[in-house]
Design an enzyme around this catalytic site. Structure first.
Site, short mmCIF file in Angstrom:
data_model
loop_
_atom_site.label_atom_id
_atom_site.label_comp_id
_atom_site.label_asym_id
_atom_site.label_seq_id
_atom_site.Cartn_x
_atom_site.Cartn_y
_atom_site.Cartn_z
N LEU A 37 0.83 -1.21 0.00
CA LEU A 37 0.00 0.00 0.00
C LEU A 37 0.86 1.25 0.00
CD1 LEU A 37 -2.92 1.09 0.47
CD2 LEU A 37 -2.56 0.72 2.89
N ASP A 158 5.81 14.31 13.16
CA ASP A 158 6.08 14.20 11.72
C ASP A 158 4.81 14.58 10.96
OD1 ASP A 158 7.57 13.85 9.45
OD2 ASP A 158 7.55 11.66 9.49
N1 LIG Z 1 -3.80 2.77 7.88
C1 LIG Z 1 -3.51 3.17 6.63
N2 LIG Z 1 -4.49 3.27 5.70
C2 LIG Z 1 -4.21 3.64 4.44
N3 LIG Z 1 -2.98 3.97 3.98
C3 LIG Z 1 -1.97 3.89 4.85
C4 LIG Z 1 -2.17 3.50 6.21
N4 LIG Z 1 -0.98 3.51 6.84
C5 LIG Z 1 -0.08 3.90 5.91
N5 LIG Z 1 -0.65 4.13 4.72
C6 LIG Z 1 0.04 4.55 3.49
O1 LIG Z 1 1.36 4.05 3.53
C7 LIG Z 1 2.32 5.13 3.50
C8 LIG Z 1 3.49 4.79 4.38
O2 LIG Z 1 3.07 4.67 5.72
P1 LIG Z 1 3.89 5.28 6.92
O3 LIG Z 1 4.03 6.76 6.72
O4 LIG Z 1 3.28 4.84 8.19
O5 LIG Z 1 5.30 4.57 6.68
P2 LIG Z 1 6.74 5.06 7.13
O6 LIG Z 1 7.70 4.03 6.70
O7 LIG Z 1 6.72 5.37 8.58
O8 LIG Z 1 6.91 6.39 6.30
P3 LIG Z 1 7.90 7.62 6.57
O9 LIG Z 1 9.25 7.22 6.09
O10 LIG Z 1 7.27 8.72 5.73
O11 LIG Z 1 7.87 7.94 8.01
C9 LIG Z 1 1.55 6.37 3.91
O12 LIG Z 1 2.04 7.56 3.34
C10 LIG Z 1 0.13 6.06 3.42
O13 LIG Z 1 0.03 6.47 2.09
#
Ligand SMILES: Nc1ncnc2c1ncn2[C@@H]1O[C@H](COP(=O)(O)OP(=O)(O)OP(=O)(O)O)[C@@H](O)[C@H]1O
Length: 444
Positions: A37, A158
């Site tokens: 996703l 963030d």
């Molecule tokens: N619960 C959710 N429902 C729908 N989409 C989601 C959900 N959680 C995450 N996403 C999608 O997945 C992407 C990545 O999630 P997340 O930001 O939690 O990952 P990350 O690895 O921590 O990213 P970053 O490096 O930006 O901190 C989000 O930008 C969003 O588009």
């Protein structure tokens, strides 16, 4: 050595507990993992379905090695992200934590997944910029959510458009990614894990910041970005010196009220900056927004819809483009780790290290950043379902439409590979199996 010891200890725990209630086999029993996703600097997020009731969920896999802060949740040692999500479980605008699992390689965080949804980065990108009315509709929800989080002593750290997911049927926003979140305290913070271009000047100048004040600054950046389709500052130097050049330029005609709010959020002096309370009580925020149905009936929304349709047809190419960074419009606001705090690297004020893009051709697009997480935009089927739903807005019709469309999708759309976590999960499975086998031998 220490890492190895803790891993061994973890495996030993698995052995002693037998089938852990938070182990991989339990996860596999409860959820069906589907396509990727989104992906960010610290995790991979997957679509999944809860088997018992077909609830759509998102599963985020975070590597144990990437966990910077730990906390206790009901007596169990968990990444701070899980603990912070749990603390905000009653906040309407925060994505709901449904479950979590622990495997030797890391953690699986199971969250609600609005359907169909899009993250705010893609939403803004789809439209170039959004109308002031739409900005109000989204921003007031986000500001209230941040306020509620703070009341629950959670500081997100963030805040940015990538970390807001929009439910396309209702327009409800959900704050996601609590990977940089921490407990709110009155005293200053001297570590930072968020996104540099959303970070206040006091961090770059003094290597410290206060929680609420930094959150207000990020909200100002977010609001400016929503309206103008670009970030207000290009690098740390801009962040620290823009106030000397007078009011920020606006690239679209907007009301004096919203300009006033942005300038109060982006006050250089954190003690002059407005408070979260003042944001949600600001006349621009308090003004009743138009309904989501009205807002999404305009031409701009159609533009996003067309774009989605296109990207659905070419979904693998789109992801490929994003990964290779070939889209000129998308450079990188990087989520940094603790090791990148000022002083720990040689980039100082004025460095553009956080946005290593070469200068783009068009001035207007200059500060429009790429996201670090690569979300596959909703498919045309999802968009059509949303549009159909908004035409016939009864609960029954919305969900029947979505269900029907989902069934069509099942037959037609191939799922992109989700190799990283699957490899990790597979490895975890083998290790569990190995543990069981060695356990049997040990008992023998
Ligand atoms: N619960 C959710 N429902 C729908 N989409 C989601 C959900 N959680 C995450 N996403 C999608 O997945 C992407 C990545 O999630 P997340 O930001 O939690 O990952 P990350 O690895 O921590 O990213 P970053 O490096 O930006 O901190 C989000 O930008 C969003 O588009």
């Amino acid at each position: 050595m220490k890492k190895l010891a803790s891993l061994k200890f973890f495996n030993l725990k698995l052995l002693l507990n037998g089938e852990s209630s938070r182990g991989f086999s339990k996860f596999k029993k409860n959820y069906k993992l589907k396509a990727e996703l989104g992906r960010g600097g610290f995790g991979v997020v997957y679509r999944a379905v809860r088997i018992c009731d077909n609830t759509l969920v998102a599963v985020k896999f975070i590597e144990r090695n990437n966990v910077k802060e730990w906390a206790k949740l009901n007596g169990e040692q968990v990444p701070m992200e899980i603990c912070m999500l749990a603390k905000c479980s009653k906040v309407r605008g925060v994505i709901r934590l449904l479950d979590w699992y622990s495997i030797p390689e890391g953690f699986l965080i199971v969250m609600e997944r609005p359907y169909p949804c899009i993250d705010m980065f893609d939403f803004i990108k789809g439209q170039g910029k959004i109308s002031e009315e739409m900005a109000r509709f989204l921003f007031r929800q986000i500001a209230m959510t941040v306020h509620e989080c703070v009341q629950n002593r959670v500081l997100h750290r963030d805040l940015k458009d990538e970390n807001v997911v929009i439910d396309l049927v209702t327009g409800q926003t959900k704050l996601i990614d609590f990977g940089a979140a921490t407990l709110l305290r009155r005293s200053q913070y001297t570590d930072f894990q968020g996104t540099r271009l959303y970070c206040p000047p006091e961090w770059f100048l003094h290597s410290l910041y206060l929680g609420r004040e930094a959150a207000v600054w990020s909200l100002g950046v977010l609001l400016y970005n929503s309206l103008n389709g670009r970030l207000p500052f290009r690098n740390e130097k801009d962040i620290c010196t823009a106030h000397l050049l007078g009011p920020l330029p606006f690239f679209v005609p907007v009301s004096a009220e919203v300009k006033d709010l942005i300038s109060k959020c982006l006050a250089f002096d954190p003690f002059q900056r407005c408070t979260l309370d003042a944001i949600i009580n600001h006349p621009w925020v308090k003004q009743q927004p138009l309904s989501w149905e009205l807002l999404t009936k305009n031409k701009a929304q159609k533009k996003t819809s067309d774009k989605m349709e296109k990207s659905d047809d070419h979904i693998s190419e789109t992801l490929g483009e994003e990964q290779s960074g070939s889209d000129e419009d998308r450079s990188h606001p990087t989520t940094v780790s603790v090791s990148q705090i000022p002083g720990s690297s040689d980039e100082g004020v004025g460095s553009s290290a956080s946005c290593s893009n070469t200068p783009p051709k068009k001035q207007h697009k200059e500060y429009r950043m790429a996201k670090t997480s690569l979300l596959a935009p909703p498919t045309s089927i999802e968009m059509k379902a949303a549009v159909q739903a908004s035409k016939t807005p009864t609960q029954f019709n919305v969900h029947t439409a979505l269900k029907n469309q989902r069934q069509i999708k099942k037959h037609h759309s191939p799922q992109p590979p989700n190799s990283t976590v699957l490899t990790a999960l597979r490895r975890a499975m083998t290790r569990e199996a190995q543990n069981r086998i060695s356990g049997v031998f040990a008992h023998d």
